[in-house]
Design a protein around this motif. Structure first.
Motif, PDB file in Angstrom:
ATOM      1  N   PHE A 119       6.806  23.229 -29.394  1.00  0.00           N
ATOM      2  CA  PHE A 119       7.230  21.831 -29.336  1.00  0.00           C
ATOM      3  C   PHE A 119       8.423  21.613 -28.399  1.00  0.00           C
ATOM      4  CE2 PHE A 119       5.378  22.516 -33.608  1.00  0.00           C
ATOM      5  CZ  PHE A 119       4.269  21.699 -33.470  1.00  0.00           C
ATOM      6  N   ASN A 122      11.839  20.403 -29.782  1.00  0.00           N
ATOM      7  CA  ASN A 122      11.915  19.061 -30.348  1.00  0.00           C
ATOM      8  C   ASN A 122      12.724  19.081 -31.654  1.00  0.00           C
ATOM      9  OD1 ASN A 122      11.027  16.748 -32.087  1.00  0.00           O
ATOM     10  ND2 ASN A 122       9.795  16.270 -30.292  1.00  0.00           N
ATOM     11  N   THR A 125      10.550  18.330 -35.014  1.00  0.00           N
ATOM     12  CA  THR A 125       9.725  19.434 -35.515  1.00  0.00           C
ATOM     13  C   THR A 125      10.598  20.585 -36.011  1.00  0.00           C
ATOM     14  OG1 THR A 125       9.494  20.386 -33.298  1.00  0.00           O
ATOM     15  CG2 THR A 125       7.801  18.839 -34.007  1.00  0.00           C
ATOM     16  N   TYR A 248      -1.166  12.650 -42.802  1.00  0.00           N
ATOM     17  CA  TYR A 248      -0.143  12.951 -41.800  1.00  0.00           C
ATOM     18  C   TYR A 248      -0.793  13.129 -40.433  1.00  0.00           C
ATOM     19  CZ  TYR A 248       3.144  13.973 -45.641  1.00  0.00           C
ATOM     20  OH  TYR A 248       3.952  13.902 -46.748  1.00  0.00           O
ATOM     21  N   GLU A 249      -0.088  12.677 -39.397  1.00  0.00           N
ATOM     22  CA  GLU A 249      -0.607  12.798 -38.037  1.00  0.00           C
ATOM     23  C   GLU A 249       0.513  13.190 -37.082  1.00  0.00           C
ATOM     24  OE1 GLU A 249      -2.194   8.926 -37.237  1.00  0.00           O
ATOM     25  OE2 GLU A 249      -4.122   9.335 -38.219  1.00  0.00           O
ATOM     26  N   GLY A 250       0.125  13.479 -35.843  1.00  0.00           N
ATOM     27  CA  GLY A 250       1.092  13.724 -34.777  1.00  0.00           C
ATOM     28  C   GLY A 250       1.942  14.959 -34.992  1.00  0.00           C
ATOM     29  N   LEU A 251       3.193  14.877 -34.543  1.00  0.00           N
ATOM     30  CA  LEU A 251       4.090  16.026 -34.581  1.00  0.00           C
ATOM     31  C   LEU A 251       4.350  16.511 -35.999  1.00  0.00           C
ATOM     32  CD1 LEU A 251       6.763  15.116 -31.854  1.00  0.00           C
ATOM     33  CD2 LEU A 251       4.962  16.852 -31.715  1.00  0.00           C
ATOM     34  N   GLN A 254       1.311  18.557 -36.974  1.00  0.00           N
ATOM     35  CA  GLN A 254       1.236  19.767 -36.161  1.00  0.00           C
ATOM     36  C   GLN A 254       2.259  20.810 -36.599  1.00  0.00           C
ATOM     37  OE1 GLN A 254       1.531  18.702 -32.003  1.00  0.00           O
ATOM     38  NE2 GLN A 254      -0.035  17.112 -32.186  1.00  0.00           N
ATOM     39  N   GLN A 305      -3.390  20.858 -31.607  1.00  0.00           N
ATOM     40  CA  GLN A 305      -3.227  19.845 -30.564  1.00  0.00           C
ATOM     41  C   GLN A 305      -4.093  18.604 -30.848  1.00  0.00           C
ATOM     42  OE1 GLN A 305      -0.853  20.502 -28.342  1.00  0.00           O
ATOM     43  NE2 GLN A 305      -0.647  22.476 -29.378  1.00  0.00           N
TER      44      GLN A 305
END
Length: 307
Positions: A119, A122, A125, A248-251, A254, A305
């Protein structure tokens, strides 16, 4: 640099070097592994747990989301492990050894650099991974100690053993000091940081010492592969399922799934050595899962991803 090469150079090889040094020292000097175990449980582990909690910066909202995921995921993982333990009819200390090799995973010195790589450093995360790391640092000193002793003694006696370990008291103290913004004098905090920084090196040397002590056997090879399969394949698969169920979605999704994909923690070896519960099996699962994770973690990174 590919993810495969990065994991090999920055995770597997450095860990293997430290483990190899432990093996060499054991062969040369016959180290007292019980003393190393005591140092880890009573000295280094409480220090790193305290500093992690005291320095944590995550928000209450992120903490709630991660804790909700962890409760659902961990319950599911425990249920799957218990199912396989019963299907294989494991006896003696092996059920606990199998359980610990799957539910305690390397959320610190493997997962943190992995999170930074995937990431690109980030902060969102990373805060997710830090929460997981704090939880995984606490569980072996509570749930791990209890379950490994519950088969040998009554519930009250097992709980008494749990409360002899400093981690139980470190957690509320660290949270209270952090919650009330109580500053710790630098002459006191600096030694704590020194001790915490020594945890990983000492834990890896302990693993190497145990590996140098044992005689490799193929008698439990099937259980070794079962443990590694549950840790490296079933665990991230459950992670995918839980983030989907929670929406849950996205970062966020992931990072949570990736946190489930890392190899077995050194804590399982420390518990096995401290309480003499299948230490050879525990050491082999840590070493093998770290090597196999080069391939499985790379696959998980490609799959997340799409979240």
């Amino acid at each position: 640099m590919t993810v495969f090469t990065h994991i090999l150079l920055h995770n597997v090889i450095p860990l293997s070097i430290m483990i190899g040094l432990g093996v060499a020292l054991q062969r040369a000097f016959r180290l007292d592994i019980r003393t190393l175990s005591k140092l880890n449980f009573y000295f280094f582990s409480p220090a790193i747990l305290f500093t992690l909690l005291y320095e944590s910066t995550f928000t209450a909202h992120i903490a709630f989301q991660v804790l909700l995921f962890f409760v659902v995921f961990y319950t599911s993982l425990l249920a799957v492990v218990e199912l396989f333990i019963r299907l294989r009819r494991l006896k003696g200390g092996m059920p606990t050894a199998m359980r610990n090799s799957v539910i305690f995973y390397n959320s610190a010195n493997f997962a943190i650099p992995l999170n930074q790589l995937v990431f690109a450093g980030n902060p969102f995360t990373m805060s997710i991974q830090l929460i997981i790391m704090v939880i995984q640092s606490l569980l072996p000193s509570t749930l791990g100690i209890y379950t490994i002793n519950a088969q040998r003694m009554s519930m009250s006696e097992a709980l008494k053993v749990v409360f002899t370990f400093p981690a139980i008291y470190v957690v509320p103290i660290a949270l209270l000091l952090k919650g009330f913004a109580v500053p710790i004098p630098q002459p006191i905090y600096t030694p704590l940081e020194y001790i915490a920084q020594a945890f990983i090196a000492t834990a890896l040397l302990t693993l190497g010492t145990q590996l140098g002590n044992m005689k490799w056997s193929l008698g439990k090879l099937d259980l070794l592969f079962l443990s590694n399969g549950l840790r490296l394949l079933v665990s991230p698969a459950l992670g995918f399922l839980v983030v989907w169920l929670l929406g849950y979605e996205g970062l966020l999704a992931q990072a949570l799934v990736l946190s489930c994909a890392v190899p077995t923690s050194l804590s399982s070896v420390l518990l096995a050595v401290e309480f003499d519960n299948e230490p050879d099996f525990a050491s082999q699962t840590v070493f093998a899962s770290t090597v196999f994770s080069i391939f499985t973690v790379t696959l998980v990174i490609a799959l997340v991803q799409g979240l």
